[in-house]
Motif scaffolding. Structure first.
Motif, PDB file in Angstrom:
ATOM      1  N   LEU A  68      44.725  38.398  41.511  1.00 30.12           N
ATOM      2  CA  LEU A  68      43.526  38.922  42.186  1.00 30.12           C
ATOM      3  C   LEU A  68      43.681  38.762  43.698  1.00 30.12           C
ATOM      4  O   LEU A  68      42.925  38.011  44.340  1.00 30.12           O
ATOM      5  N   PRO A  69      44.635  39.455  44.300  1.00 27.26           N
ATOM      6  CA  PRO A  69      45.050  39.193  45.686  1.00 27.26           C
ATOM      7  C   PRO A  69      43.908  39.266  46.701  1.00 27.26           C
ATOM      8  O   PRO A  69      42.849  39.852  46.460  1.00 27.26           O
ATOM      9  N   SER A  70      44.175  38.698  47.853  1.00 26.27           N
ATOM     10  CA  SER A  70      43.172  38.621  48.913  1.00 26.27           C
ATOM     11  C   SER A  70      43.015  39.958  49.644  1.00 26.27           C
ATOM     12  O   SER A  70      43.849  40.856  49.531  1.00 26.27           O
ATOM     13  N   ILE A  71      41.955  40.049  50.403  1.00 24.65           N
ATOM     14  CA  ILE A  71      41.667  41.256  51.177  1.00 24.65           C
ATOM     15  C   ILE A  71      42.752  41.480  52.229  1.00 24.65           C
ATOM     16  O   ILE A  71      43.226  42.605  52.428  1.00 24.65           O
ATOM     17  N   PHE A  72      43.165  40.401  52.895  1.00 22.00           N
ATOM     18  CA  PHE A  72      44.196  40.536  53.924  1.00 22.00           C
ATOM     19  C   PHE A  72      45.512  41.023  53.317  1.00 22.00           C
ATOM     20  O   PHE A  72      46.267  41.773  53.944  1.00 22.00           O
ATOM     21  N   TYR A  73      45.803  40.601  52.111  1.00 20.15           N
ATOM     22  CA  TYR A  73      46.991  41.044  51.372  1.00 20.15           C
ATOM     23  C   TYR A  73      46.988  42.566  51.253  1.00 20.15           C
ATOM     24  O   TYR A  73      48.005  43.230  51.478  1.00 20.15           O
ATOM     25  N   ARG A  85      46.302  31.878  41.666  1.00 17.06           N
ATOM     26  CA  ARG A  85      45.026  31.397  42.206  1.00 17.06           C
ATOM     27  C   ARG A  85      44.398  32.441  43.118  1.00 17.06           C
ATOM     28  O   ARG A  85      45.088  33.228  43.767  1.00 17.06           O
ATOM     29  N   CYS A  86      43.074  32.442  43.150  1.00 15.58           N
ATOM     30  CA  CYS A  86      42.347  33.293  44.101  1.00 15.58           C
ATOM     31  C   CYS A  86      41.067  32.574  44.506  1.00 15.58           C
ATOM     32  O   CYS A  86      40.743  31.502  43.967  1.00 15.58           O
ATOM     33  N   HIS A  87      40.325  33.153  45.451  1.00 20.89           N
ATOM     34  CA  HIS A  87      39.042  32.595  45.886  1.00 20.89           C
ATOM     35  C   HIS A  87      37.955  33.657  45.806  1.00 20.89           C
ATOM     36  O   HIS A  87      38.169  34.792  46.223  1.00 20.89           O
ATOM     37  N   ILE A  88      36.812  33.267  45.257  1.00 19.73           N
ATOM     38  CA  ILE A  88      35.654  34.154  45.216  1.00 19.73           C
ATOM     39  C   ILE A  88      34.469  33.448  45.856  1.00 19.73           C
ATOM     40  O   ILE A  88      34.499  32.229  46.075  1.00 19.73           O
ATOM     41  N   LEU A  89      33.407  34.205  46.125  1.00 21.58           N
ATOM     42  CA  LEU A  89      32.214  33.640  46.755  1.00 21.58           C
ATOM     43  C   LEU A  89      31.098  33.522  45.728  1.00 21.58           C
ATOM     44  O   LEU A  89      30.687  34.517  45.131  1.00 21.58           O
ATOM     45  N   THR A  90      30.607  32.296  45.524  1.00 23.64           N
ATOM     46  CA  THR A  90      29.533  32.033  44.571  1.00 23.64           C
ATOM     47  C   THR A  90      28.304  31.516  45.321  1.00 23.64           C
ATOM     48  O   THR A  90      28.335  31.331  46.536  1.00 23.64           O
ATOM     49  N   ALA A  91      27.246  31.250  44.564  1.00 23.82           N
ATOM     50  CA  ALA A  91      26.029  30.705  45.169  1.00 23.82           C
ATOM     51  C   ALA A  91      26.279  29.327  45.765  1.00 23.82           C
ATOM     52  O   ALA A  91      25.547  28.881  46.658  1.00 23.82           O
ATOM     53  N   GLN A  92      27.316  28.640  45.268  1.00 23.29           N
ATOM     54  CA  GLN A  92      27.662  27.305  45.780  1.00 23.29           C
ATOM     55  C   GLN A  92      28.715  27.356  46.881  1.00 23.29           C
ATOM     56  O   GLN A  92      29.152  26.324  47.374  1.00 23.29           O
ATOM     57  N   GLY A  93      29.128  28.564  47.257  1.00 23.34           N
ATOM     58  CA  GLY A  93      30.139  28.713  48.293  1.00 23.34           C
ATOM     59  C   GLY A  93      31.437  29.271  47.733  1.00 23.34           C
ATOM     60  O   GLY A  93      31.474  29.801  46.615  1.00 23.34           O
ATOM     61  N   VAL A  94      32.511  29.134  48.504  1.00 22.44           N
ATOM     62  CA  VAL A  94      33.810  29.665  48.094  1.00 22.44           C
ATOM     63  C   VAL A  94      34.380  28.793  46.980  1.00 22.44           C
ATOM     64  O   VAL A  94      34.399  27.566  47.073  1.00 22.44           O
ATOM     65  N   LEU A  95      34.840  29.463  45.914  1.00 22.07           N
ATOM     66  CA  LEU A  95      35.332  28.753  44.737  1.00 22.07           C
ATOM     67  C   LEU A  95      36.708  29.274  44.336  1.00 22.07           C
ATOM     68  O   LEU A  95      36.911  30.490  44.260  1.00 22.07           O
ATOM     69  N   GLY A 121      55.486  33.932  51.047  1.00 25.12           N
ATOM     70  CA  GLY A 121      54.982  32.627  51.464  1.00 25.12           C
ATOM     71  C   GLY A 121      54.099  32.625  52.689  1.00 25.12           C
ATOM     72  O   GLY A 121      53.615  31.567  53.102  1.00 25.12           O
ATOM     73  N   VAL A 122      53.854  33.786  53.280  1.00 25.60           N
ATOM     74  CA  VAL A 122      53.016  33.831  54.490  1.00 25.60           C
ATOM     75  C   VAL A 122      51.572  33.480  54.160  1.00 25.60           C
ATOM     76  O   VAL A 122      50.919  32.732  54.891  1.00 25.60           O
ATOM     77  N   LEU A 123      51.057  34.023  53.062  1.00 21.21           N
ATOM     78  CA  LEU A 123      49.696  33.702  52.645  1.00 21.21           C
ATOM     79  C   LEU A 123      49.732  32.561  51.640  1.00 21.21           C
ATOM     80  O   LEU A 123      50.391  32.657  50.596  1.00 21.21           O
ATOM     81  N   HIS A 124      49.052  31.476  51.958  1.00 22.75           N
ATOM     82  CA  HIS A 124      49.046  30.290  51.093  1.00 22.75           C
ATOM     83  C   HIS A 124      47.685  29.613  51.217  1.00 22.75           C
ATOM     84  O   HIS A 124      47.125  29.537  52.318  1.00 22.75           O
ATOM     85  N   PRO A 125      47.134  29.114  50.124  1.00 26.57           N
ATOM     86  CA  PRO A 125      45.806  28.488  50.182  1.00 26.57           C
ATOM     87  C   PRO A 125      45.690  27.347  51.187  1.00 26.57           C
ATOM     88  O   PRO A 125      44.608  27.093  51.714  1.00 26.57           O
ATOM     89  N   LYS A 126      46.800  26.664  51.465  1.00 23.22           N
ATOM     90  CA  LYS A 126      46.732  25.494  52.341  1.00 23.22           C
ATOM     91  C   LYS A 126      47.228  25.742  53.760  1.00 23.22           C
ATOM     92  O   LYS A 126      47.168  24.839  54.595  1.00 23.22           O
ATOM     93  N   LYS A 127      47.712  26.956  54.036  1.00 23.09           N
ATOM     94  CA  LYS A 127      48.227  27.211  55.386  1.00 23.09           C
ATOM     95  C   LYS A 127      48.079  28.684  55.748  1.00 23.09           C
ATOM     96  O   LYS A 127      49.052  29.396  55.970  1.00 23.09           O
ATOM     97  N   GLU A 128      46.841  29.143  55.813  1.00 22.50           N
ATOM     98  CA  GLU A 128      46.599  30.530  56.186  1.00 22.50           C
ATOM     99  C   GLU A 128      46.988  30.748  57.648  1.00 22.50           C
ATOM    100  O   GLU A 128      46.809  29.866  58.489  1.00 22.50           O
ATOM    101  N   PRO A 129      47.528  31.916  57.977  1.00 22.61           N
ATOM    102  CA  PRO A 129      47.877  32.205  59.379  1.00 22.61           C
ATOM    103  C   PRO A 129      46.664  32.098  60.298  1.00 22.61           C
ATOM    104  O   PRO A 129      45.535  32.437  59.910  1.00 22.61           O
ATOM    105  N   ASP A 130      46.893  31.620  61.509  1.00 22.32           N
ATOM    106  CA  ASP A 130      45.796  31.453  62.468  1.00 22.32           C
ATOM    107  C   ASP A 130      45.125  32.781  62.827  1.00 22.32           C
ATOM    108  O   ASP A 130      43.949  32.817  63.181  1.00 22.32           O
ATOM    109  N   ASN A 131      45.886  33.864  62.761  1.00 27.35           N
ATOM    110  CA  ASN A 131      45.333  35.159  63.164  1.00 27.35           C
ATOM    111  C   ASN A 131      44.643  35.887  62.005  1.00 27.35           C
ATOM    112  O   ASN A 131      44.321  37.060  62.116  1.00 27.35           O
TER     113      ASN A 131
END
Length: 205
Positions: free
Chosen positions: A10-15, A41-51, A153-163
């Motif tokens: 479920l890739p990211s928008i920037f991807y 892994r992916c991230h979605i937005l819930t009522a409790q925040g990003v999950l 390896g450019v996109l990673h949950p623990k080291k997203e690019p600064d830009n």
């Protein structure tokens, strides 16, 4: 530009923004699995925040070829993921438009993570009208030269690019915009306009 990258779950928008910029997409099919990455892994937005949502795998380690990595269905993760996605986006404007297509892929229960990710990616290509040639690597190569852009390896949950900054668009939850979630967030909220956003986000200012 030929974009070389690993295939994400479920890739990211920037991807997908980067995919629209490319002339061709090349998926790395001969790398070794890397834990705690967007491969499962992916991230979605819930009522409790990003999950985060994570696909459990069987015996995944640094020696496992990505195309041979099996999914662990004993944990009933498809039910958990879909309940969470439906809870997060059930009231989004375009959720009902896409839900059956995504559910169909889950129902197939692909044996391998690589196949699951590819089947979902094919859906998003269709939804977004992303008409680009797609190929797989035939062997593993450490370094590439132009016109190949090595994005492994450019996109990673623990080291997203600064830009990595996205223009805000309407979201279901929260007053503060959550950036670079799964493409699901963009599709469920913008529908057919998602492809316009990916190619010209400034139009949504």
């Amino acid at each position: 530009m030929h974009l070389l990258t690993e295939i994400h779950y479920l890739p990211s928008i920037f991807y997908f923004q980067k995919a629209f910029e490319a002339d061709e997409l090349i998926f790395e099919a001969h790398e070794h699995y890397q834990k705690q990455s967007y491969r499962n892994r992916c991230h979605i937005l819930t009522a409790q925040g990003v999950l985060p949502l994570t696909v459990p795998v069987l015996k995944g380690n640094s020696k496992t070829i990505i195309t041979e990595l099996e999914i662990d269905y004993t944990q009933r993760w498809t039910d958990i993921h879909w309940r969470t996605i439906r809870s997060a986006y059930g009231n989004a404007p375009f959720f009902e438009y896409y839900e059956d297509y995504i559910l169909d892929v889950y129902a197939q229960k692909p044996k391998y993570l690589f196949r699951l990710n590819m089947e979902l990616f094919k859906l998003f290509v269709k939804f977004l009208k992303l008409n680009k040639p797609i190929s797989l690597t035939q062997t593993y190569v450490n370094t590439y030269e132009a016109p190949v852009l090595d994005w492994r390896g450019v996109l990673h949950p623990k080291k997203e690019p600064d830009n990595l900054r996205l223009m805000p668009y309407r979201q279901v939850f929260g007053k503060q915009f959550a950036s670079n979630l799964s493409i699901l967030d963009l599709l469920f909220n913008l529908g057919p306009e998602a492809s316009i956003y990916l190619q010209n986000p400034a139009a949504f200012c």
